[in-house]
Design an enzyme around this catalytic site. Structure first.
Site, short mmCIF file in Angstrom:
data_model
loop_
_atom_site.label_atom_id
_atom_site.label_comp_id
_atom_site.label_asym_id
_atom_site.label_seq_id
_atom_site.Cartn_x
_atom_site.Cartn_y
_atom_site.Cartn_z
CG HIS A 19 -2.05 -0.94 0.96
ND1 HIS A 19 -3.20 -0.81 0.51
CD2 HIS A 19 -2.14 -2.43 1.31
CE1 HIS A 19 -3.94 -1.65 0.57
NE2 HIS A 19 -3.23 -2.87 1.04
CG ASP A 56 0.56 9.05 0.89
OD1 ASP A 56 0.69 7.79 1.02
OD2 ASP A 56 0.01 9.78 1.22
#
Length: 454
Positions: free
Chosen positions: A156, A363
């Site tokens: 993730h 991110d």
């Protein structure tokens, strides 16, 4: 039909599905997890010793199985290797990476304990979907205990190129562990390409297209960006605008524009840079003073990790400095809170905001960007300001893109958003909204499970 087994570091209790306490993974999977699914992982509790047998809880037809971690295992596995070595490394923050051999040994030991507890519950035809950086060695541990079924892994957070990964002493072992899976998923094509480069360089495995060819096995790598339940979040945002909570916010703004940011308090999110960017806005564009307030929601996390304690002290200082410099008796420019806000309330706050600030230093994806877009009123939408280093940037070219390391770019983008015409705001939002409603949470789950079952 094969049973789906989900394995993650933390397991959401049944009551948290979709609630404020549920993390991004739980929210993304909540509409996909069907009755009969087994969800296994850490309970979040720390005791004297790591438990050997899982505790089972039934909810919504799903079996939730959890084990507790011993204090020493928690320190080495979670605080140590996972969050002091892998997390900073995979976010390109080598200066914050701390590595100790005993932490890596603890990381392997906890993954072995996960495998020991999980294997007795497995069926031969189970399909296992493992999530995130805490559990990279789990497939190898399950294989060593005789499980021969399909196992997939999804990362993730970002992945890094070979020039960064080589800073990690056990880089080769980590890459070989990833190649024990049948399918490895990443948020973006960039992360996927970096993985393939690293697999070849550090493990010596051949790369054939998007597959890594190991000793007698082929590992398929896919890019599968995670999404949200866009329609559901949009409905929640529209309903929330009529609540007393949102009306209180509107009243407190006194007609001023709202800029909003919401995330965990983490050094990867670029919070000091964002605070400085907002200060530059008020300094360089004084016409925006008294016209806008920034609400920064930064829920506390990993408070036993030293770097997070240091970050919180820095943000407290910056917030005080900004409000001390620019506040007036009837206007506080920066509203900074470290409490968790319920998702329904957050949806309403996004809905009324003129600016969504999503400016992480790095991110994997960033679902806040997608939630902000989904929450907007298409007739009078706000503007998304997005870091080019968020995975969402590959899908969101119509956002105002910034380099978060340059506070002046953040200031200039905020000023542009405040001055932007309604027509331009509508056009940008329409394109962003199409992307959010196309790449949904359900699509993300279906793409990965289909690849794993193939």
């Amino acid at each position: 039909m094969a049973r789906l087994v989900i394995v993650s570091n933390r397991v959401p209790p049944p009551r948290a599905r979709g609630a404020a306490s549920a993390g991004g993974l739980a929210v993304a999977l909540q509409s996909f997890v069907a009755p009969g699914t087994l969800w296994f992982g850490w309970s979040g509790r720390v005791h004297e010793r790591t438990s050997e047998k899982p505790r089972l809880v039934e909810g919504h037809g799903v079996t939730y199985a959890t084990i507790d971690l011993g204090a020493e295992d928690y320190d080495r596995f979670y605080v140590g290797f996972a969050n002091s070595s892998l997390w900073p490394l995979l976010h390109f923050r080598l200066g914050l990476m701390r590595y100790r051999r005993e932490d890596f040994e603890g990381y392997l030991a906890v993954n072995a304990a996960f495998a020991d507890a999980l294997v007795p519950m497995l069926r031969p035809d189970d399909v296992i979907w493992v999530h995130d950086y805490h559990l990279i060695p789990l497939a190898a541990a399950l294989r060593a205990r005789g499980f021969a079924g399909r196992i997939g892994f999804f990362l993730h957070i970002p992945f890094v190129p070979p020039s960064v990964l080589e800073a990690l002493p056990p880089a080769r072992e980590v890459l070989q562990a990833l190649c024990a899976y049948d399918v490895v998923g990443f948020q973006t094509r960039t992360h996927l390409a970096d993985f393939l480069d690293c697999a070849h360089r550090f493990s010596g495995f051949a790369v054939d297209g998007d597959e890594v060819v190991t000793d007698g096995r082929r590992v398929r790598a896919i890019a599968d960006p995670i999404g949200i339940d866009a329609a559901g979040f949009a409905r929640s945002a529209a309903r929330s605008t009529g609540t007393a909570y949102i009306q209180r916010m509107k009243d407190s703004l006194a007609g001023r524009a709202l800029a909003i940011s919401a995330e965990r308090l983490d050094y990867s999110k670029g919070l000091p840079n964002r605070f400085e960017g907002f200060a530059r806005l008020l300094d360089r564009f004084p016409q925006q003073q008294r016209r806008v307030s920034l609400l920064q929601i930064a829920a506390r996390s990993r408070e036993d990790v030293e770097e997070y304690q240091t970050l919180r002290r820095e943000l407290d200082r910056l917030a005080g400095d900004i409000n001390g410099r620019f506040s007036q008796f009837d206007w506080v420019p920066l509203r900074y809170m470290t409490q968790t806000v319920e998702r329904t309330k957050l949806a309403g706050l996004f809905r009324i905001a003129r600016i969504g600030l999503v400016t992480p230093l790095r991110d994997g994806m960033n679902l806040v960007a997608k939630e902000f877009v989904a929450a907007q009123d298409p007739a009078d939408p706000g503007v998304l300001i997005l870091s080019r280093f968020a995975g969402a940037a590959e899908e969101f070219s119509e956002a105002l893109m910034v380099n978060p390391y340059d506070p002046d770019q953040i200031a200039e983008a905020m000023n542009a958003a405040l001055e932007m015409s309604l027509e331009e705001r509508q056009a940008r939002h329409a394109a962003l909204r199409r992307a959010v409603f196309e790449v949904t949470a359900a699509r993300y789950c279906n793409v990965f499970v289909d690849a794993l079952a193939a």
